[in-house]
Design a protein around this motif. Structure first.
Motif, PDB file in Angstrom:
ATOM      1  N   ARG A   1      30.980  44.002  39.519  1.00 39.30           N
ATOM      2  CA  ARG A   1      31.313  44.102  38.083  1.00 39.30           C
ATOM      3  C   ARG A   1      32.592  44.893  37.977  1.00 39.30           C
ATOM      4  N   VAL A   2      33.556  44.352  37.269  1.00 39.69           N
ATOM      5  CA  VAL A   2      34.837  45.050  37.141  1.00 39.69           C
ATOM      6  C   VAL A   2      35.296  45.083  35.691  1.00 39.69           C
ATOM      7  N   LYS A   3      36.206  46.026  35.414  1.00 44.27           N
ATOM      8  CA  LYS A   3      36.829  46.055  34.084  1.00 44.27           C
ATOM      9  C   LYS A   3      37.799  44.876  33.985  1.00 44.27           C
ATOM     10  N   LYS A   4      37.805  44.257  32.835  1.00 39.10           N
ATOM     11  CA  LYS A   4      38.686  43.106  32.630  1.00 39.10           C
ATOM     12  C   LYS A   4      40.137  43.574  32.546  1.00 39.10           C
ATOM     13  N   VAL A   5      40.970  43.003  33.389  1.00 37.88           N
ATOM     14  CA  VAL A   5      42.403  43.312  33.320  1.00 37.88           C
ATOM     15  C   VAL A   5      43.188  42.014  33.393  1.00 37.88           C
ATOM     16  N   GLU A   6      44.402  42.090  32.900  1.00 41.65           N
ATOM     17  CA  GLU A   6      45.340  40.994  33.130  1.00 41.65           C
ATOM     18  C   GLU A   6      46.195  41.422  34.315  1.00 41.65           C
ATOM     19  N   ILE A   7      46.153  40.620  35.373  1.00 41.44           N
ATOM     20  CA  ILE A   7      46.845  40.997  36.612  1.00 41.44           C
ATOM     21  C   ILE A   7      48.359  40.843  36.434  1.00 41.44           C
ATOM     22  N   PHE A   8      49.106  41.875  36.834  1.00 43.33           N
ATOM     23  CA  PHE A   8      50.566  41.726  36.889  1.00 43.33           C
ATOM     24  C   PHE A   8      50.857  40.712  38.003  1.00 43.33           C
TER      25      PHE A   8
ATOM     26  N   GLU B   1      58.639  51.343  32.994  1.00 45.94           N
ATOM     27  CA  GLU B   1      57.661  52.447  33.048  1.00 45.94           C
ATOM     28  C   GLU B   1      56.419  52.005  33.828  1.00 45.94           C
ATOM     29  N   GLU B   2      55.962  50.799  33.570  1.00 47.70           N
ATOM     30  CA  GLU B   2      54.791  50.289  34.303  1.00 47.70           C
ATOM     31  C   GLU B   2      55.097  50.193  35.792  1.00 47.70           C
TER      32      GLU B   2
ATOM     33  N   GLY C   1      46.396  45.581  37.455  1.00 49.92           N
ATOM     34  CA  GLY C   1      46.199  44.844  36.212  1.00 49.92           C
ATOM     35  C   GLY C   1      46.197  45.807  35.050  1.00 49.92           C
ATOM     36  N   LYS C   2      46.245  45.232  33.848  1.00 52.75           N
ATOM     37  CA  LYS C   2      46.298  46.049  32.639  1.00 52.75           C
ATOM     38  C   LYS C   2      45.125  45.676  31.738  1.00 52.75           C
ATOM     39  N   THR C   3      44.430  46.701  31.232  1.00 55.75           N
ATOM     40  CA  THR C   3      43.318  46.448  30.307  1.00 55.75           C
ATOM     41  C   THR C   3      43.882  46.132  28.922  1.00 55.75           C
ATOM     42  N   ALA C   4      42.987  45.707  28.028  1.00 59.71           N
ATOM     43  CA  ALA C   4      43.407  45.421  26.647  1.00 59.71           C
ATOM     44  C   ALA C   4      44.008  46.671  26.009  1.00 59.71           C
ATOM     45  N   ASP C   5      43.571  47.861  26.464  1.00 63.54           N
ATOM     46  CA  ASP C   5      44.095  49.122  25.918  1.00 63.54           C
ATOM     47  C   ASP C   5      45.410  49.556  26.564  1.00 63.54           C
ATOM     48  N   GLY C   6      45.886  48.783  27.527  1.00 64.06           N
ATOM     49  CA  GLY C   6      47.162  49.105  28.165  1.00 64.06           C
ATOM     50  C   GLY C   6      47.041  50.030  29.366  1.00 64.06           C
ATOM     51  N   GLU C   7      45.806  50.269  29.819  1.00 59.96           N
ATOM     52  CA  GLU C   7      45.623  51.131  30.992  1.00 59.96           C
ATOM     53  C   GLU C   7      45.875  50.311  32.264  1.00 59.96           C
ATOM     54  N   ILE C   8      46.635  50.892  33.195  1.00 58.08           N
ATOM     55  CA  ILE C   8      46.933  50.183  34.443  1.00 58.08           C
ATOM     56  C   ILE C   8      45.916  50.588  35.506  1.00 58.08           C
ATOM     57  N   LEU C   9      45.276  49.593  36.096  1.00 58.82           N
ATOM     58  CA  LEU C   9      44.224  49.844  37.083  1.00 58.82           C
ATOM     59  C   LEU C   9      44.513  49.095  38.377  1.00 58.82           C
ATOM     60  N   LEU C  10      44.148  49.715  39.488  1.00 59.17           N
ATOM     61  CA  LEU C  10      44.169  49.005  40.765  1.00 59.17           C
ATOM     62  C   LEU C  10      43.080  47.933  40.692  1.00 59.17           C
ATOM     63  N   ALA C  11      43.434  46.685  41.051  1.00 57.01           N
ATOM     64  CA  ALA C  11      42.461  45.591  40.932  1.00 57.01           C
ATOM     65  C   ALA C  11      42.376  44.828  42.253  1.00 57.01           C
ATOM     66  N   ASP C  12      41.900  43.593  42.216  1.00 55.11           N
ATOM     67  CA  ASP C  12      41.798  42.738  43.409  1.00 55.11           C
ATOM     68  C   ASP C  12      40.959  43.430  44.490  1.00 55.11           C
ATOM     69  N   GLU C  13      41.368  43.342  45.750  1.00 60.36           N
ATOM     70  CA  GLU C  13      40.556  43.887  46.844  1.00 60.36           C
ATOM     71  C   GLU C  13      41.433  44.608  47.858  1.00 60.36           C
TER      72      GLU C  13
END
Ligand code: UDP
Length: 234
Positions: free
Chosen positions: A78-85, A144-145, A179-191
């Motif tokens: 289960r992961v937080k939904k992000v849009e992957i850069f 900045e990102e 990736g970036k959440t709907a709130d604009g938080e940048i998270l390490l994603a994938d594996e």
């Protein structure tokens, strides 16, 4: 079963339990050379999920923000939904792979400083190397990102190097995605797994990663099992 939203080479992404989550499912497929080489290895998905979850937990504990919520079972998280850069973020500590081909240098040269590299995650164009100006011009990320991604990636490199050294493995290079959440938080994603890292034994330089498949020099499942065994012995 939840709705399949996206299918990649090694994983599937399903709709999550709510609009802020996804479920990621690890498959047994292995590909190399942008899909030119493709095979299936029974148990690979379980191994990569297990290895990646241990590493993401370690990074979270060290203060890195990741998409990880929880491991559901052997193959699903289960992961937080992000849009992957659409950027493959790569760090190199020792020369190998495409770096050697591109610049005509030998494999195995220890670099004075880690190299931070990005390429455009786009199979159609063969994941071309991309600098910051290119990424900003194409509006893939803001400056900045990109600065946050670079700073976080270099921290992750230090954490991973120390983690693998305890397992008597050298971290040659690796690829991560953010990736970036709907709130604009940048998270390490994938594996993070032997699919996405090069790992060499400290004493023998034996390869413990997907190069055994890319170069047909060993048994992929036995190799990945050996990495997990070192993590569990620790
Ligand atoms: N990598 C990856 N996915 C890719 C490309 C590279 O996980 O699509 C990883 C690869 O396993 C290695 C690092 O990124 O650990 C650097 O790979 P390189 O650019 O040398 O490319 P390769 O030789 O894999 O084509």
């Amino acid at each position: 079963m939840e709705k399949l939203l996206y299918e990649g080479k090694a994983k599937q992404v399903y709709e999550g339990q709510n609009e802020n989550e996804y479920i990621i499912h690890y498959k047994d497929d292995a590909t190399a050379g942008n899909g030119a080489k493709h095979d299936q290895f029974e148990g690979k998905g379980v191994l990569n999920n297990t290895i990646s979850c241990i590493i993401f937990d370690m990074l979270e504990e060290a203060g890195i923000k990741t998409h990880m919520i929880e491991k559901i079972n052997d193959r699903d998280i289960r992961v937080k939904k992000v849009e992957i850069f659409p950027l493959e973020v790569i760090v190199r500590n020792i020369t190998a792979g495409s770096f050697c081909k591109r610049y005509g240098v030998k494999e195995g040269i220890v670099l004075d400083e880690p190299i931070f590299e990005t390429s455009y995650k786009n199979d159609e164009y063969g994941d071309p190397l991309m600098n910051e100006d290119h990424a900003v011009a194409l509006k893939l990320a803001t400056r900045e990102e990109l600065a946050y991604i670079k700073e976080t990636t270099l921290k992750i490199n230090e954490l991973l190097k120390a983690f693998f050294l305890k397992l008597n493995l050298k971290l040659v290079d690796f690829k991560i995605e953010f990736g970036k959440t709907a709130d604009g938080e940048i998270l390490l994603a994938d594996e993070i797994s032997p699919d996405s890292c090069r790992l060499w034994d400290v004493d023998t330089n034996q390869k413990y990663d997907k190069d055994v498949f890319r170069q047909d020099i060993g048994d992929l499942i036995e190799t990945y099992k050996a990495v997990l065994a070192r993590m569990q012995d620790k």
